[in-house]
Design a protein around this motif. Structure first.
Motif, PDB file in Angstrom:
ATOM      1  N   TYR A 126       0.857  -1.197   0.000  1.00  0.00           N
ATOM      2  CA  TYR A 126       0.000   0.000   0.000  1.00  0.00           C
ATOM      3  C   TYR A 126       0.885   1.237   0.000  1.00  0.00           C
ATOM      4  N   ARG A 128       0.205   5.389   1.402  1.00  0.00           N
ATOM      5  CA  ARG A 128      -0.716   6.404   1.892  1.00  0.00           C
ATOM      6  C   ARG A 128      -0.742   7.617   0.935  1.00  0.00           C
ATOM      7  N   LYS A 129      -1.782   8.443   1.094  1.00  0.00           N
ATOM      8  CA  LYS A 129      -1.946   9.599   0.188  1.00  0.00           C
ATOM      9  C   LYS A 129      -1.155  10.825   0.629  1.00  0.00           C
ATOM     10  N   ASN A 130      -1.092  11.079   1.887  1.00  0.00           N
ATOM     11  CA  ASN A 130      -0.511  12.333   2.377  1.00  0.00           C
ATOM     12  C   ASN A 130       0.951  12.163   2.748  1.00  0.00           C
ATOM     13  N   ASP A 134       5.826  17.933   3.480  1.00  0.00           N
ATOM     14  CA  ASP A 134       5.921  18.525   2.146  1.00  0.00           C
ATOM     15  C   ASP A 134       7.078  19.513   2.121  1.00  0.00           C
ATOM     16  N   PRO A 153       4.927   9.532   1.903  1.00  0.00           N
ATOM     17  CA  PRO A 153       3.863   8.854   2.657  1.00  0.00           C
ATOM     18  C   PRO A 153       4.321   7.458   3.100  1.00  0.00           C
ATOM     19  N   GLY A 155       4.321   3.530   3.345  1.00  0.00           N
ATOM     20  CA  GLY A 155       3.943   2.547   2.340  1.00  0.00           C
ATOM     21  C   GLY A 155       4.733   1.277   2.480  1.00  0.00           C
ATOM     22  N   ALA A 208       1.349   2.688  -6.164  1.00  0.00           N
ATOM     23  CA  ALA A 208       0.871   3.964  -6.697  1.00  0.00           C
ATOM     24  C   ALA A 208       1.996   4.990  -6.673  1.00  0.00           C
ATOM     25  N   LYS A 209       1.665   6.222  -7.217  1.00  0.00           N
ATOM     26  CA  LYS A 209       2.551   7.381  -7.183  1.00  0.00           C
ATOM     27  C   LYS A 209       1.834   8.518  -6.471  1.00  0.00           C
ATOM     28  N   ARG A 210       2.596   9.302  -5.706  1.00  0.00           N
ATOM     29  CA  ARG A 210       2.027  10.448  -5.000  1.00  0.00           C
ATOM     30  C   ARG A 210       2.895  11.693  -5.269  1.00  0.00           C
ATOM     31  N   ARG A 211       2.202  12.896  -5.356  1.00  0.00           N
ATOM     32  CA  ARG A 211       2.882  14.174  -5.564  1.00  0.00           C
ATOM     33  C   ARG A 211       2.736  15.043  -4.320  1.00  0.00           C
ATOM     34  N   SER A 212       3.826  15.681  -3.939  1.00  0.00           N
ATOM     35  CA  SER A 212       3.767  16.609  -2.812  1.00  0.00           C
ATOM     36  C   SER A 212       3.265  17.976  -3.293  1.00  0.00           C
TER      37      SER A 212
END
Length: 912
Positions: A126, A128-130, A134, A153, A155, A208-212
């Motif tokens: 998994y 996380r989103k946040n 940042d 995040p 993961g 997944a990929k997440r952006r700050s």
């Protein structure tokens, strides 16, 4: 799924094969695996030789039915090879609650015993989103270190981090100045200007990929002084003076909000120049011995004293010669003939001089009987002026094609700089308007006396006024560039302290002009606007109270609220109202409206300046709006900013005065609208409170970009002055500056001197809009009244002429105005009519308004009078009409009645 047992159980399945062989060796062991979403994973195990292989998960045997087994033979050794697969689902992992991760291992049997594989862990993947942290934006000086922190995040597996600059990936391998390996942080060792930008942290794993959030980095440059220039020459040509040198804040120049240089940009020192001494002749020497040529000489030298330090050399001859035989020595006959020739020429020159003096005396004696006659080539010759000196007989102002001029009299011509070749005059008609009097001798009187067909007389011109708004530079009280222009300069002592800005006068059928001195507000009543044999008391006033007009949102009141009346009067032709404004004109940034206050006190929109309407007309000049109206009332200009680039022009002025405490000195900084009336109000208040203008006011371009205004005091001399209460900078919110509703912004600073012996104050006042325009005012003054230098500024020269009635209020003489109207109001097949007159005077918009008037040309000329009330630029109007005259088309003939009758009426009314 599992057989009975515990974590340490070595119990075997129900059927254990027994066959000879060697101890099992694992060719492939199960690997750690991650379950992505709901997809099961496969664990595999491969051993040789192996009679049987089973999986044990979390200490329990997996049921035989869950295994998938494959068997083969190794060709090299002939031993049996067995491979086993099992599936592990997400549900199995989630249902397990143990002290460690879900794990599985396989056990292989041979006749010698068993072998166990490694434990393979199975985890649910998994991300996380946040972000846990940042990156934050920074402003750093050039060559400073930049550190941007990023904590990705949580993961499983742990996320990998990548940095983007302006959406482009950063490769630290290509730039040694950048390091992205230190605990996910971005480090720039020495900031460069190119490192400014938006930085984003990207985290990614198998899920997944997440952006700050993006972080803006600004690399700024603090200003640095350039080298000092060479010392200037001493400003005093003789005696004690000063010389200066300067430097600029350009090494480097401040960039991206960097600090301006601290310290003085100009240094002055005293100097002494040697005074020039003009040379003077010594006495003549004795005459020399007489030469064979019958001449003797004497000489003198320029040594009593000789010229020094740039003084002038002696004027005159350094030697003289003369005949030493009293004329008895004649060389040859040619010399005798030369003497006779020169004697004759001398006699001729004396005779011509006597004749010229006689003619001049005769003309002056006859001038009192002369009369101005308007020549018909006034339009085609650039407003040439022709004066016929004749005896008054009847109405001599009338000129028609039947009149035969007296060829014995002289004609005086005075015209502007634009002249016309007679070969180009295709505008000639049988009308007297275009009939040249080519057979009369012309005398050029002046190249600048432009009277549109009449010589300069009091009843037509009155007193000439200096310009309100100097061209191309500034307006009203704008920045001084040459203090020698005395006609435009006045001191604070001449500013009125009256609480009400209002002027009143009685006007009749001839019209006139009302002016509120030093405010830029004026009212032009055209000839004929008021009925004949009627007199009206007309007033013009500026509302100095807080305006009842409250603009919406970011709308701005661009000029003073002006009232004119009487409100119940009705004029037959439009009058011209001039209101100054403070907008930097640009149709892409401003939408300007004219509003009028109703009798109920509410404000209603009359028109948008850019729209087409026949009810009124607005002409926007860079610093004033000229409005043609048919009804009196209270009017105001409202500006609606269309973009953040809309500029409101502010004037910055600094006043100073001593406080009650003899050691304190107060500085008051005003930011007001760039209109003369706004400065008039501030100067009047300061005069009442004993304030003195310390520096020439300067122009500040304040943008509608929501950024605040900062006012600060810089470079206060240490050990002489200090600021109280130790606050050298004040910041004013944008809304207070932008929506001031004509109320000037005022910031005060209190300075304290350490000792009464300090009488000089030197500092800087910096007024700047954040991320906008900046002005620096250099203060160098004495706090003592008798030593203070008077600061002058541009102002109107109309304080003695608030009202002008009749013809002297207009620049264009009435007779010439009548001729222009009679010519251009007549339709022309080739378009040479009032529309061309409007175009040549830079009036190209809303021509439908003029078409509804009984005399479009008259209204155009009224607008010209309003625009040129202070400069009276008749040359431009003359040249405009000359250009029309040079076009290859004919203007229809005008009857004598159309031209002569208006002149006759005008002459009769003025007692001519």
């Amino acid at each position: 799924m599992f057989l009975s047992g515990n974590d340490n159980s070595e119990a075997l399945p129900e059927s254990i094969p027994s066959a000879p062989g060697t101890l099992p060796h694992f060719m492939e062991e199960p690997d750690d695996a991650y379950i992505i979403k709901s997809n099961p994973i496969v664990l595999r195990c491969k051993a040789m030789p192996a009679m049987q292989i089973f999986f044990k998960c979390n200490g329990e045997w997996v049921h035989q039915n869950e295994h998938v087994s494959e068997e083969s033979m190794d060709e090299t050794t002939g031993l049996k090879v067995r491979e086993v697969f099992i599936n592990v689902t997400r549900q199995q992992v989630e249902d397990f609650h143990g002290p460690e991760d879900y794990w599985c291992q396989c056990v292989a049997w041979s006749h010698l015993g068993t072998s166990k594989s490694r434990k393979a862990s199975v985890r649910i993947a998994y991300l996380r989103k946040n972000f846990e942290q940042d990156p934050q934006g920074k402003e750093v000086p050039i060559e400073g270190m930049i550190v941007l922190h990023c904590r990705p995040p949580e993961g499983v597996p742990a996320a990998e981090v990548e940095w983007l600059k302006n959406e482009e990936p950063i490769d630290s391998n290509l730039d040694e100045n950048i390091d992205t390996r230190a605990d996910h942080n971005l480090i720039i060792r020495q900031a460069r200007l190119s490192d400014s930008g938006n930085y984003t942290c990207m985290a990614a794993n198998i899920v997944a990929k997440r952006r700050s959030m993006s972080a803006t980095v600004v690399v700024y440059v603090n200003g640095g002084w350039s080298s000092w220039t060479e010392w200037s020459n001493c400003n005093a040509r003789c005696g004690r003076g000063w010389q200066k040198r300067s430097r600029t804040c350009t090494n480097p120049a401040p960039l991206n909000g960097g600090a301006f240089c601290e310290g003085m940009s100009v240094q002055k020192i005293s100097c002494t120049s040697l005074c020039p001494v003009d040379g003077n002749w010594e006495v003549w020497s004795e005459w020399s011995v007489c030469s064979p040529e019958c001449e003797h000489l004497r000489v003198r030298e320029c040594v009593a004293p000789p010229p020094r330090n740039g003084g002038k050399y002696c004027e005159g001859l350094s030697q003289e010669s003369e005949n030493c035989t009293e004329g008895l020595c004649i060389q040859d006959i040619e010399n005798a003939s030369d003497i006779a020739l020169y004697s004759g020429l001398g006699a001729a020159v004396i005779a011509v001089a006597v004749l010229v003096v006689g003619v001049t005396v005769y003309r002056r004696s006859q001038s009192e009987y002369g009369v101005d006659v308007i020549d018909s080539s006034a339009l085609t010759g650039g407003f040439q002026t022709f004066n016929f000196k004749t005896v008054r007989q009847g109405n001599s102002l009338l000129l028609n094609s039947s009149m035969q001029p007296d060829l014995t009299v002289s004609r005086t011509y005075s015209g502007p700089i634009c002249l016309q070749d007679p070969m180009d005059k295709e505008l000639m008609t049988e009308s007297s308007l275009f009939n040249p009097l080519s057979d009369i001798k012309v005398k050029v009187q002046s190249s600048f006396m432009v009277s549109l067909g009449v010589t300069e007389r009091a009843e037509y011109h009155g007193k000439a006024h200096s310009g309100t708004f100097p061209h191309e530079n500034s307006r009203g009280f704008g920045t001084i560039h040459a203090r020698s222009k005395a006609t435009y300069i006045q001191n604070l002592s001449s500013i009125s302290t009256k609480s009400e800005l209002k002027t009143t006068a009685i006007f009749g059928h001839l019209g006139g002009r009302l002016v509120i001195p030093n405010t830029g507000v004026s009212l032009l009543i055209p000839h004929g606007a008021i009925p004949e044999e009627s007199s009206w008391e007309i007033y013009l006033a500026i509302n100095q109270r807080e305006s009842s007009l409250q603009p919406d949102g970011t709308d701005v009141l661009l000029g003073p609220e002006v009232s004119c009346g009487p409100s119940d009067a009705s004029v037959s032709t439009p009058f011209a109202l001039t209101i100054p404004h403070c907008a930097e004109l640009n149709s892409e940034h401003w939408n300007i409206h004219l509003k009028k206050r109703t009798q109920q006190g509410k404000w209603e929109e009359v028109m948008s300046v850019e729209e087409e309407t026949t009810s009124c007309y607005c002409l926007l000049d860079p610093y004033a709006c000229h409005i043609l109206l048919n009804s009196f009332g209270t009017y105001a200009l409202i500006g609606e900013p269309i973009s953040d680039c809309a500029v409101r022009q502010l004037k910055v002025a600094v006043f100073g005065c001593m406080s009650c405490n003899s050691l304190d000195y107060n500085l008051r900084v005003y930011c007001m609208d760039n209109t003369p009336c706004a400065f008039q109000e501030v100067a009047s208040d300061e005069k009442l409170h004993g304030g003195h203008l310390l520096e020439e006011p300067k122009l500040l371009h304040f943008k509608g970009n929501t950024f605040s205004l900062q006012i600060s005091v810089l470079d206060i001399p240490p050990f002489l002055w200090r600021i109280k209460p130790f606050t050298a900078c004040q910041e004013v919110p944008f809304s207070r500056v932008w929506c001031s509703n004509q109320q000037p912004l005022h910031c005060a600073f209190s300075l304290e001197r350490y000792t009464p012996a300090t009488t000089q104050l030197s500092c800087k006042i910096c007024v700047r809009q954040v991320k906008g325009h900046e002005q620096i005012l250099q203060i160098q003054t004495s706090i003592l009244e008798n030593e203070r230098e008077t600061i002058a500024f541009f102002a109107h020269d109309d304080s003695n002429f608030p009202a002008q009635m009749g013809p002297k209020a207009f620049k264009i003489p009435y007779s010439i105005r009548q001729r222009i109207c009679a010519t251009f109001d007549t339709p022309s097949a080739k378009g040479k009519d009032w529309q061309m007159l409007a175009q040549k005077n830079s009036i190209n918009r809303n021509l439908s308004y003029f078409a509804t008037q009984s005399s479009p040309s008259a209204v155009i000329l009224d607008l010209w009078e309003a625009r040129h009330q202070h400069d009276g630029d008749l040359d431009s109007l003359a040249c405009a009409l000359e250009e029309i005259g040079r076009t290859h088309s004919k203007i229809p003939n005008i009857t004598e009645t159309e031209i002569e009758e208006p002149d006759f009426n005008y002459s009769r009314q003025n007692g001519l």
